[in-house]
Design an enzyme around this catalytic site. Sequence first.
Site, PDB file in Angstrom:
ATOM      1  N   ASP A   1       0.853  -1.189   0.000  1.00 41.88           N
ATOM      2  CA  ASP A   1       0.000   0.000   0.000  1.00 41.88           C
ATOM      3  C   ASP A   1       0.890   1.240   0.000  1.00 41.88           C
ATOM      4  OD1 ASP A   1      -3.218   0.568   0.989  1.00 41.88           O
ATOM      5  OD2 ASP A   1      -1.773   2.223   1.053  1.00 41.88           O
ATOM      6  N   ILE A   2       0.517   2.207  -0.814  1.00 38.93           N
ATOM      7  CA  ILE A   2       1.341   3.415  -0.980  1.00 38.93           C
ATOM      8  C   ILE A   2       1.296   4.315   0.264  1.00 38.93           C
ATOM      9  CG2 ILE A   2      -0.368   5.007  -1.991  1.00 38.93           C
ATOM     10  CD1 ILE A   2       1.650   5.545  -4.242  1.00 38.93           C
TER      11      ILE A   2
ATOM     12  N   ASN B   1     -13.002  -2.734   2.542  1.00 40.27           N
ATOM     13  CA  ASN B   1     -13.919  -1.610   2.713  1.00 40.27           C
ATOM     14  C   ASN B   1     -14.932  -1.586   1.571  1.00 40.27           C
ATOM     15  OD1 ASN B   1     -12.481  -0.672   4.998  1.00 40.27           O
ATOM     16  ND2 ASN B   1     -10.998   0.356   3.680  1.00 40.27           N
TER      17      ASN B   1
ATOM     18  N   VAL C   1     -10.969   3.001  -3.781  1.00 39.08           N
ATOM     19  CA  VAL C   1     -10.630   2.365  -5.062  1.00 39.08           C
ATOM     20  C   VAL C   1     -11.643   1.247  -5.292  1.00 39.08           C
ATOM     21  CG1 VAL C   1      -8.882   1.115  -6.384  1.00 39.08           C
ATOM     22  CG2 VAL C   1      -8.178   2.910  -4.785  1.00 39.08           C
TER      23      VAL C   1
ATOM     24  N   HIS D   1     -10.465  -5.192  -3.048  1.00 40.20           N
ATOM     25  CA  HIS D   1      -9.117  -5.404  -2.520  1.00 40.20           C
ATOM     26  C   HIS D   1      -9.196  -5.701  -1.034  1.00 40.20           C
ATOM     27  CE1 HIS D   1     -10.020  -1.087  -2.327  1.00 40.20           C
ATOM     28  NE2 HIS D   1      -9.301  -1.058  -1.207  1.00 40.20           N
TER      29      HIS D   1
ATOM     30  N   HIS E   1      -6.976  -5.432   2.424  1.00 38.51           N
ATOM     31  CA  HIS E   1      -5.819  -4.898   3.121  1.00 38.51           C
ATOM     32  C   HIS E   1      -5.276  -5.994   4.039  1.00 38.51           C
ATOM     33  CE1 HIS E   1      -6.826  -0.527   2.309  1.00 38.51           C
ATOM     34  NE2 HIS E   1      -8.022  -1.067   2.160  1.00 38.51           N
TER      35      HIS E   1
HETATM   36  P1  AMP Z   1      -9.667   1.703   0.220  1.00 37.38           P
HETATM   37  O1  AMP Z   1      -9.694   3.019   0.909  1.00 37.38           O
HETATM   38  O2  AMP Z   1     -10.101   0.547   1.083  1.00 37.38           O
HETATM   39  O3  AMP Z   1     -10.411   1.740  -1.113  1.00 37.38           O
HETATM   40  O4  AMP Z   1      -8.158   1.390  -0.076  1.00 37.38           O
HETATM   41  C1  AMP Z   1      -7.467   1.904  -1.151  1.00 37.38           C
HETATM   42  C2  AMP Z   1      -6.007   1.804  -0.786  1.00 37.38           C
HETATM   43  O5  AMP Z   1      -5.255   1.922  -1.971  1.00 37.38           O
HETATM   44  C3  AMP Z   1      -5.529   2.907   0.170  1.00 37.38           C
HETATM   45  O6  AMP Z   1      -5.006   2.293   1.355  1.00 37.38           O
HETATM   46  C4  AMP Z   1      -4.442   3.621  -0.630  1.00 37.38           C
HETATM   47  O7  AMP Z   1      -3.343   4.024   0.165  1.00 37.38           O
HETATM   48  C5  AMP Z   1      -4.052   2.568  -1.647  1.00 37.38           C
HETATM   49  N1  AMP Z   1      -3.490   3.083  -2.897  1.00 37.38           N
HETATM   50  C6  AMP Z   1      -3.983   4.088  -3.669  1.00 37.38           C
HETATM   51  N2  AMP Z   1      -3.211   4.238  -4.768  1.00 37.38           N
HETATM   52  C7  AMP Z   1      -2.230   3.312  -4.682  1.00 37.38           C
HETATM   53  C8  AMP Z   1      -1.111   2.970  -5.508  1.00 37.38           C
HETATM   54  N3  AMP Z   1      -0.842   3.613  -6.660  1.00 37.38           N
HETATM   55  N4  AMP Z   1      -0.290   1.973  -5.099  1.00 37.38           N
HETATM   56  C9  AMP Z   1      -0.533   1.319  -3.938  1.00 37.38           C
HETATM   57  N5  AMP Z   1      -1.570   1.580  -3.123  1.00 37.38           N
HETATM   58  C10 AMP Z   1      -2.398   2.566  -3.491  1.00 37.38           C
END
Ligand code: AMP
Length: 114
Positions: free
Chosen positions: A30-31, A87, A96, A100, A102
């Site tokens: 995760d970024i 989520n 996103v 996915h 976490h």
């Molecule tokens: P959510 O809020 O559950 O939809 O999680 C989306 C996750 O994607 C968040 O924890 C972000 O930090 C992560 N994220 C967004 N863009 C990227 C990326 N380019 N590479 C890795 N993680 C990302």
Amino acid sequence: MSDCLFCKILKAEIPSEKVYENDVVYGFKDIQPLAKEHYLFIHKSHTKNINDLATQAPHQLTDVFTAISDFTRTNNLEEDGFRVVTNVNSNGGQTVFHTHFHVLGGEALKGFGA
Ligand code: AMP
Ligand code: ZN
């Protein structure tokens, strides 16, 4: 899906730090980590969230959880423990819209009664 961030990561149109891959599942860092170790596991076939996945492609759950199990067993996360979170939509904090999971660990996690 062409406008999906994680589909773009799967196509390497956006860079990611891969930690796991098999034929159907991809895992990456995760970024914006919320724990010392924070990974995202996704199925390579797009669905929007777990409710879409459950109705459209429930076998994907087995694919993803088998991958998470493989990964956590072979990367020293199993013994100390870890957490899996997904989520859904705005109240859940989904930002996103590609299903996915976490995977959080590397330290004692707060919340959920801890
Ligand atoms: P959510 O809020 O559950 O939809 O999680 C989306 C996750 O994607 C968040 O924890 C972000 O930090 C992560 N994220 C967004 N863009 C990227 C990326 N380019 N590479 C890795 N993680 C990302
Ligand atoms: Zn997608």
